[in-house]
Design a protein around this motif. Structure first.
Motif, short mmCIF file in Angstrom:
data_model
loop_
_atom_site.label_atom_id
_atom_site.label_comp_id
_atom_site.label_asym_id
_atom_site.label_seq_id
_atom_site.Cartn_x
_atom_site.Cartn_y
_atom_site.Cartn_z
N ALA A 1 -21.32 -20.97 25.70
CA ALA A 1 -21.78 -21.68 24.49
C ALA A 1 -23.22 -22.13 24.65
O ALA A 1 -24.03 -22.06 23.72
CB ALA A 1 -20.87 -22.89 24.23
N GLN A 2 -23.55 -22.55 25.86
CA GLN A 2 -24.91 -23.01 26.12
C GLN A 2 -25.89 -21.83 26.05
O GLN A 2 -27.00 -21.96 25.53
CB GLN A 2 -24.93 -23.68 27.50
CG GLN A 2 -26.12 -24.55 27.75
CD GLN A 2 -27.24 -23.81 28.44
OE1 GLN A 2 -27.02 -22.77 29.03
NE2 GLN A 2 -28.44 -24.35 28.35
N LEU A 3 -25.46 -20.67 26.55
CA LEU A 3 -26.33 -19.48 26.48
C LEU A 3 -26.58 -19.06 25.03
O LEU A 3 -27.56 -18.40 24.73
CB LEU A 3 -25.71 -18.32 27.27
CG LEU A 3 -25.90 -18.40 28.79
CD1 LEU A 3 -25.13 -17.28 29.46
CD2 LEU A 3 -27.37 -18.31 29.17
N LEU A 4 -25.64 -19.45 24.15
CA LEU A 4 -25.85 -19.15 22.72
C LEU A 4 -26.56 -20.32 22.03
O LEU A 4 -26.68 -20.34 20.81
CB LEU A 4 -24.50 -18.89 22.03
CG LEU A 4 -23.74 -17.64 22.47
CD1 LEU A 4 -22.40 -17.56 21.76
CD2 LEU A 4 -24.53 -16.37 22.23
N SER A 5 -26.96 -21.29 22.81
CA SER A 5 -27.69 -22.49 22.34
C SER A 5 -26.91 -23.25 21.26
O SER A 5 -27.49 -23.82 20.35
CB SER A 5 -29.10 -22.11 21.81
OG SER A 5 -29.03 -21.42 20.60
N LEU A 6 -25.59 -23.29 21.43
CA LEU A 6 -24.76 -23.97 20.42
C LEU A 6 -24.66 -25.46 20.72
O LEU A 6 -24.59 -25.88 21.88
CB LEU A 6 -23.34 -23.38 20.44
CG LEU A 6 -23.21 -21.91 20.06
CD1 LEU A 6 -21.76 -21.46 20.21
CD2 LEU A 6 -23.69 -21.66 18.64
N THR A 7 -24.60 -26.27 19.68
CA THR A 7 -24.27 -27.68 19.84
C THR A 7 -22.75 -27.78 19.97
O THR A 7 -22.03 -26.82 19.67
CB THR A 7 -24.70 -28.48 18.60
OG1 THR A 7 -23.95 -27.99 17.48
CG2 THR A 7 -26.19 -28.34 18.32
N ALA A 8 -22.26 -28.97 20.37
CA ALA A 8 -20.81 -29.13 20.51
C ALA A 8 -20.08 -28.87 19.19
O ALA A 8 -19.11 -28.09 19.16
CB ALA A 8 -20.47 -30.51 21.07
#
Ligand code: HEM
Length: 497
Positions: free
Chosen positions: A366-373
């Motif tokens: 999720a972080q690699l996709l730069s997503l927020t929670a």
């Protein structure tokens, strides 16, 4: 170095070239150095690693612990690093800080001027990783080539340095300024040829959506395929993503996690051929665009079936690349070990992950996709509603209306009517039974239950589960979906800046 997509020649050029310059610092034993900034007492005000010896810097500097320079002239570009590495035998010694390092056995070997004390000459130094270049047969062969050809070494370093300092910048569309190079893309830049055709317009998009849905491919499969194309993107080094249509090329087409996409891509190719065959004015649709458009069309249908009329944004203009322009070995690094979005764990997960939990790997994704929670939560809930599991398994599919964009995933996840229990000691899968009736109902993985078990994720899940949460969830899901589909569209982002 391999993870940075460097081959042996590039690796040797970079180490030998980098260590032509500068020095390593290790004048003081680590025990004498103060605490790191983050755990130092407050009065040190973030300035940790206090060095009590003399001035605490310059000739007293202590960083990694190894002390010395690799070459006699460490401010000049030359071949002395390799020359001396190969000319002399090196023996293991210790730095003043006590670190292991290597010094020439031959005391008549050249010395190097001290960086701070005028007139003082020091022994040359090598680290164990430097000695490895001489000892390892494959690296040694490259060293010998560079030793005999300084120009080849200089050229190899220059190219590898450019790659080292640009490889995480992503496609050349992101480069700015007058020094931007204009020649053809290099293979490590994951080239995608420019479009020499007219891109589809809004009317084409509308008709293509109909053609795609008319193929009879399920909405689940369409969503799965579009997501699989986009999810390889890494915000860290700007590689991967749906642009280029690499889902249809090796190595991605052969990954187990993408098996489900193969027949979908086949069917979309037919739609593409048919559309392109009908055009007379040089207009074309790329497979990369069709893959994403298929997902968007399917989601609009799924949202409508759930009673929420929604337009899923779609920006055409993705181009297809070729197999020749795809570095198979370097794309293999993008292969997921785990992908919670698609409820996927690689066969070798236990071994590769070395104790890192599937949900932690999911967070990394999720972080690699730069997503927020909230984006992460919404995206997963929507993918579960569509059954975007890599193997069509029932894990996390907490609904009887698969393929309809409901918020059922969240209502079940946060409901107190159910009991969850581990299926086995490892706790990788779980079963849910209805508390009142004892009837078994759903199954889940850690990548499902983390949205209920983690308090921060649960707080978001409860909003989407609320009686007024459905519309909100669909809106949030579509927004997060579009964000993921557009992550690699630097052509659009740079043009609109
Ligand atoms: C096997 C790979 C490498 C290892 C293990 C390694 C390790 C180190 C260490 C431990 C230092 C000393 C840091 C200090 O005490 O200040 C150092 C310094 C340095 N390294 Fe590397 N390095 C590697 C590759 C490279 C590469 C690829 C480059 C550049 C292309 C490079 C350029 C430098 C330079 C210029 C210095 C000197 C810095 C200074 O003078 O303060 N190194 N390296």
């Amino acid at each position: 170095f391999t993870r940075m997509a460097m081959n042996n020649e590039e690796t040797v050029a970079l180490i030998a070239g980098g260590h032509a310059f500068g020095k390593s610092h290790g004048m003081v034993p680590a025990a004498k150095i103060g605490m790191p900034p983050e755990i130092a007492p407050m009065e040190l005000m973030g300035l940790g690693w206090h060095n009590p010896q003399g001035s605490g810097n310059a000739e007293n500097t202590m960083t990694n612990g190894i002390e010395g320079s690799w070459t006699p002239n460490p401010t000049q570009w030359d071949n002395d690093y390799l020359t001396n590495l190969f000319k002399f035998e090196w023996e293991q010694t210790k730095s003043p800080a006590g670190a292991l390092q290597w010094t020439p056995v031959d005391k008549s070997a050249p010395k190097t001027p001290d960086a701070h004390i005028a007139g003082q000459m020091n022994d040359l130094m090598m680290m164990t990783t430097d000695i490895a270049l001489k000892v390892d047969p494959e690296y040694r062969a490259v060293c010998e080539k560079f030793l005999g050809d300084f120009d080849a070494f200089t050229q190899a370093f220059s190219k590898a340095w450019y790659k080292l300092t640009h490889r995480d910048m992503g496609p050349r569309e992101r480069y700015l300024g007058p020094e931007k190079r204009n020649e053809n893309d290099l293979l490590w830049q994951d080239p995608i040829p420019v479009a020499d055709y007219q891109v589809i317009d809004a009317a084409d998009v509308a008709s293509l959506k109909k053609s795609i849905l008319a193929t009879g491919i399920s909405v689940s499969d369409l969503v799965y395929t579009a997501f699989s194309a986009a999810v390889t993107h890494r915000h860290s080094d700007k590689r991967g993503g749906a642009n280029g249509g690499r889902l249809a090329l090796a190595p991605q087409k052969d990954w187990a996690v993408n098996r489900r996409t193969v027949p979908v891509v086949e069917a979309l190719r037919k739609v593409q051929d048919e559309f392109n065959g009908q055009q007379s004015g040089g207009k074309k649709v790329s497979l990369a665009d069709l893959i994403v458009l298929g997902g968007c069309a399917a989601l609009e249908k799924a949202a409508a079936d759930a009673g929420v009329a929604t337009e899923v944004p779609f920006t055409p203009g993705r181009r297809d690349t070729t197999q020749e322009l795809t570095d198979i070995e370097m794309f293999t690094w993008l292969k997921p070990v785990a992908d919670g979005f698609r409820n996927y764990l690689d066969k070798g997960f236990g071994e590769i992950s070395q104790g890192v939990s599937p949900e932690t790997m999911f967070l990394d994704k999720a972080q690699l996709l730069s997503l927020t929670a909230p984006e992460w939560v919404a995206l997963t809930g929507g993918l579960r509603a569509m059954n975007a599991n890599h193997d069509n398994s029932p894990y996390g599919i907490f609904t009887d209306r698969v393929g309809v964009l409901t918020n059922d995933f969240f209502t079940v996840l946060t409901s107190t009517e159910y009991d969850w229990a581990k299926d086995d000691m490892k706790g990788l899968t779980f079963s849910l039974t209805h508390r009142a009736t004892g009837q078994s109902r759903f199954v889940a993985t850690r990548a499902d239950l983390v949205f209920g078990a983690n308090s921060q994720l649960r707080a978001v899940a409860e909003v989407y589960a609320g009686s007024d949460g459905h519309q909100r969830f669909v809106k949030a899901f579509v927004k997060a979906w579009n964000k993921v589909m557009m992550l690699d569209r630097y052509d659009v982002k740079v043009a609109s800046n």
